[in-house]
Design a protein around this motif. Structure first.
Motif, short mmCIF file in Angstrom:
data_model
loop_
_atom_site.label_atom_id
_atom_site.label_comp_id
_atom_site.label_asym_id
_atom_site.label_seq_id
_atom_site.Cartn_x
_atom_site.Cartn_y
_atom_site.Cartn_z
N PRO A 170 0.80 -1.23 0.00
CA PRO A 170 0.00 0.00 0.00
C PRO A 170 0.83 1.28 0.00
N SER A 171 2.05 1.21 0.51
CA SER A 171 2.88 2.41 0.57
C SER A 171 3.74 2.58 -0.67
N GLY A 172 3.71 1.60 -1.55
CA GLY A 172 4.49 1.71 -2.78
C GLY A 172 5.99 1.63 -2.56
N VAL A 173 6.41 0.82 -1.59
CA VAL A 173 7.83 0.70 -1.27
C VAL A 173 8.43 -0.62 -1.77
N CYS A 174 7.73 -1.71 -1.57
CA CYS A 174 8.27 -3.03 -1.91
C CYS A 174 8.23 -3.23 -3.43
N LYS A 175 9.40 -3.18 -4.01
CA LYS A 175 9.51 -3.12 -5.47
C LYS A 175 8.82 -4.28 -6.18
N SER A 176 8.96 -5.47 -5.61
CA SER A 176 8.38 -6.65 -6.29
C SER A 176 6.86 -6.59 -6.35
N LEU A 177 6.26 -5.78 -5.47
CA LEU A 177 4.80 -5.72 -5.42
C LEU A 177 4.24 -4.49 -6.11
N LEU A 178 5.09 -3.69 -6.69
CA LEU A 178 4.61 -2.48 -7.34
C LEU A 178 4.02 -2.79 -8.71
N LYS A 179 3.08 -1.96 -9.11
CA LYS A 179 2.52 -2.07 -10.45
C LYS A 179 2.20 -0.65 -10.94
N TYR A 180 2.83 -0.27 -12.05
CA TYR A 180 2.60 1.07 -12.61
C TYR A 180 1.48 0.99 -13.64
N ASN A 181 0.55 1.92 -13.53
CA ASN A 181 -0.58 1.98 -14.46
C ASN A 181 -0.72 3.41 -14.99
N ILE A 182 -1.18 3.51 -16.24
CA ILE A 182 -1.42 4.83 -16.84
C ILE A 182 -2.92 5.08 -16.88
N CYS A 204 7.77 -4.64 -17.76
CA CYS A 204 8.09 -3.52 -16.86
C CYS A 204 9.03 -3.99 -15.73
N ILE A 205 10.11 -3.27 -15.51
CA ILE A 205 11.06 -3.62 -14.43
C ILE A 205 10.83 -2.76 -13.19
N LYS A 206 9.77 -1.95 -13.19
CA LYS A 206 9.36 -1.17 -12.02
C LYS A 206 10.45 -0.22 -11.53
N CYS A 207 11.11 0.44 -12.47
CA CYS A 207 12.17 1.37 -12.10
C CYS A 207 11.62 2.72 -11.68
N GLY A 208 10.39 3.06 -12.08
CA GLY A 208 9.78 4.32 -11.69
C GLY A 208 10.16 5.51 -12.57
N ALA A 209 10.94 5.29 -13.62
CA ALA A 209 11.36 6.40 -14.48
C ALA A 209 10.16 7.08 -15.14
N CYS A 210 9.16 6.29 -15.57
CA CYS A 210 7.96 6.85 -16.20
C CYS A 210 7.17 7.72 -15.22
N ALA A 218 8.80 11.01 -14.84
CA ALA A 218 8.81 11.85 -16.05
C ALA A 218 7.43 12.39 -16.41
N CYS A 219 6.36 11.74 -15.94
CA CYS A 219 5.00 12.13 -16.34
C CYS A 219 4.65 13.55 -15.86
N PRO A 220 4.26 14.46 -16.76
CA PRO A 220 3.96 15.84 -16.35
C PRO A 220 2.51 16.03 -15.91
N SER A 221 1.66 15.01 -16.11
CA SER A 221 0.22 15.19 -15.83
C SER A 221 -0.29 14.27 -14.73
N GLU A 222 0.62 13.66 -13.96
CA GLU A 222 0.25 12.76 -12.86
C GLU A 222 -0.73 11.69 -13.33
N ALA A 223 -0.48 11.17 -14.52
CA ALA A 223 -1.36 10.15 -15.09
C ALA A 223 -0.90 8.75 -14.78
N ILE A 224 0.26 8.62 -14.11
CA ILE A 224 0.77 7.28 -13.79
C ILE A 224 0.62 7.04 -12.29
N THR A 225 0.04 5.90 -11.95
CA THR A 225 -0.17 5.57 -10.54
C THR A 225 0.66 4.35 -10.17
N ILE A 226 0.93 4.24 -8.87
CA ILE A 226 1.64 3.08 -8.34
C ILE A 226 0.66 2.31 -7.49
N GLY A 227 0.48 1.05 -7.80
CA GLY A 227 -0.47 0.25 -7.03
C GLY A 227 0.14 -1.02 -6.54
#
Length: 526
Positions: free
Chosen positions: A462-474, A508-514, A517-526
């Motif tokens: 839930p805190s978006g810390v554990c890398k293996s459990l992260l999922k980036y969505n647009i 996706c390797i969950k690096c968080g670069a996207c 870089a996103c200027p419109s806060e359209a990417i979420t971490i779940g």
């Protein structure tokens, strides 16, 4: 060697010189006989153990004498019997500041009553908690306070030999102590026939190599004896059978720094500060996600809110407080809902934490409590001496479970297994390190159980810390600028200009670069 009269003469002559220098530097306020540091950070603090830190030159014994240094020792040697000193310490109810909170006067009395041809007095300066530096600060900035406290203790229990066990990785503290001991001997305040009273007390340094377990009393004594630092079974207490099988008193740096002040200002004055069962003050190393990190000394019973917000300035970047961890790697995590809790030995124990040596880590809303428990347990596993099975093997098993939870591979049964293991290790370990090592696990399970369930049952952090459990969505508000696609190292983001993009989750390797870089806060971490 100086006499008591000469000591008083130095005090009277050097005090104006010290005050003049401090006023020129412009960093203190002088009110009568009291000198305190200027600034908002110090306004709500009450400094006893740190009272000389930042004020005196630790390399000049005359500065310490000018601040009433060695007056308590001189008065005691002239006017009091050892039993009277112990009675004063018992009446003050000064409790050990190293973590356990055992009454100092009662400890001294145990050794005083024990008949022996030799007794020892040890200062425990093996400060090993990550982020804690209160003992180091006292040793570096006010070493004579510790030497005087030890000499008073030595007189009270009947010891003529003291040791300071200090970490070799504290070179400035070691150098400060070496100079202070040499100066005190030169002035006749350590060594033989102190102040011409016939009392002998010498102090030697012993350098530790940085093993966390050597902060435990019996392991520390084994190390001084030249053996591997591993704890002994208790009883017998070290005040009866300690260093080289002789009665030995062990007090930590902060405890000893309180002793001369109590003797100078009196028991009633000391008991008027703090709470009934925990009089006096406590020094905390306030660190983590707090605006003003540093050492804080406040009366016992001060609330967590006052320490974190009124003195520490609140959480960094305006974020929400999630938890406070007290007591170092063996402490517990206290949720923000309990922020009004007064900080003293009893209150912390009731909510599943400990005072420890005074570490206080502030955590914000982005902290993963499962990962925090894993982090502290990793430290404990590394530092376990391995003598007893619960600590050596049990903690390692707990770390494996926590790691599988943060990796997203844990099974549901492991939540209950983790709790059961923690309770067994707490009950069966040989020494304080093992007995308190499950505290971060038990306290986070008590207050943040839903995060354990989210990691194991839902496979999300839930805190978006554990890398293996992260999922980036647009999201649909993507403006199709392609900035995310340009920085993606695996080219897993597809989509045309001015159209909503999509992330290929398998690549996706969950690096968080996207996300960055996103200027419109359209990417979420779940």
């Amino acid at each position: 060697m100086i006499t008591m009269e000469m000591l008083e003469k130095i005090r009277k002559e050097h005090r104006p010189i010290l005050e003049e220098r401090l006023l020129k530097e412009g960093k203190v306020i002088i009110k009568g006989n009291e000198i305190v540091l200027k600034g908002d950070y110090y306004k709500k603090q009450y400094r006893i153990a740190l009272k000389n830190c930042g004020i005196i030159n630790p390399g000049d014994i005359r500065d310490y004498i000018a601040m009433d240094g060695y007056a308590a020792l001189a008065n005691i040697l002239r006017d009091k019997q050892p039993k009277e000193v112990i009675d004063d310490m018992k009446a003050s109810n000064l409790r050990g500041r190293g973590g356990a909170g055992f009454p100092t006067g009662r400890k001294w009395e145990e050794s005083f009553k024990k008949s022996s041809d030799k007794k020892y007095f040890i200062c425990n300066a093996d400060e090993g908690d990550p982020g804690a530096f209160m003992d180091r600060s006292i040793l570096e900035n006010d070493p004579h306070a510790v030497l005087e406290g030890m000499a008073i203790g030595g007189y009270a229990v009947g010891s003529d030999q003291g040791f300071i066990y200090v970490r070799a990785e504290y070179p400035t503290a070691v150098a400060s102590l070496e100079k202070a001991i040499a100066e005190a001997k030169e002035y006749g305040l350590l060594g033989e026939n102190i102040l011409g009273t016939g009392f002998n007390f010498d102090i030697e340094l012993r350098l530790g190599s940085g093993a966390f377990v050597c902060g435990e009393g019996t392991a520390l004594m084994e190390s001084i004896e030249g053996k591997r630092g591993m704890p002994r079974k208790k009883p017998p207490r070290t005040s009866h059978v300690g260093l080289w099988q002789k009665p030995t008193i062990l007090n930590n740096v902060e405890t000893l720094a309180n002793v001369p002040v109590i003797m100078n200002r009196g028991v009633e004055w000391f008991r008027s500060i703090g709470t009934e069962r925990s009089p006096g003050t406590k020094v905390f190393a306030l660190v983590g996600k707090v605006v003003n990190a540093g050492l804080v000394e406040v009366p016992m019973g001060t609330s967590l809110r006052e320490i974190i917000y009124d003195i520490g300035g609140g959480v960094q970047d305006g974020k929400v407080l999630k938890a406070v961890q007290t007591g170092g790697p063996s402490g517990g995590c206290i949720p923000a809902s309990l922020i009004e809790t007064p900080v003293d030995f009893e209150s912390l124990d009731k909510i599943g934490s400990i005072m420890g040596s005074g570490g206080m880590v502030v955590m914000d809303e982005n902290t993963c409590m499962v990962d925090i428990a894993r982090f502290f347990l990793e430290f404990t596993v590394d530092e376990s001496c391995g003598k007893c099975t619960p600590c050596r093997i049990g903690n390692k098993r707990m770390l494996e479970i926590l790691t599988s939870m943060t990796d997203g591979t844990a099974e549901e049964r492991e939540i209950s297994e983790l709790k059961e293991l923690a309770e067994i290790i707490e009950d069966t370990s040989l020494c304080g390190l093992g007995q308190t090592s499950p505290n971060p696990v038990l306290s986070t399970m008590r207050y943040f159980y839903e995060e354990y369930e989210a990691h194991v049952l839902d496979r999300i952090c839930p805190s978006g810390v554990c890398k293996s459990l992260l999922k980036y969505n647009i999201l649909d508000n993507c403006i199709g600028c392609r900035k995310c696609a340009k920085v993606c190292p695996t080219s897993c983001i597809s989509g045309k200009v001015k159209e909503v993009h999509v992330i290929d989750q398998d690549r996706c390797i969950k690096c968080g670069a996207c996300y960055d870089a996103c200027p419109s806060e359209a990417i979420t971490i779940g």
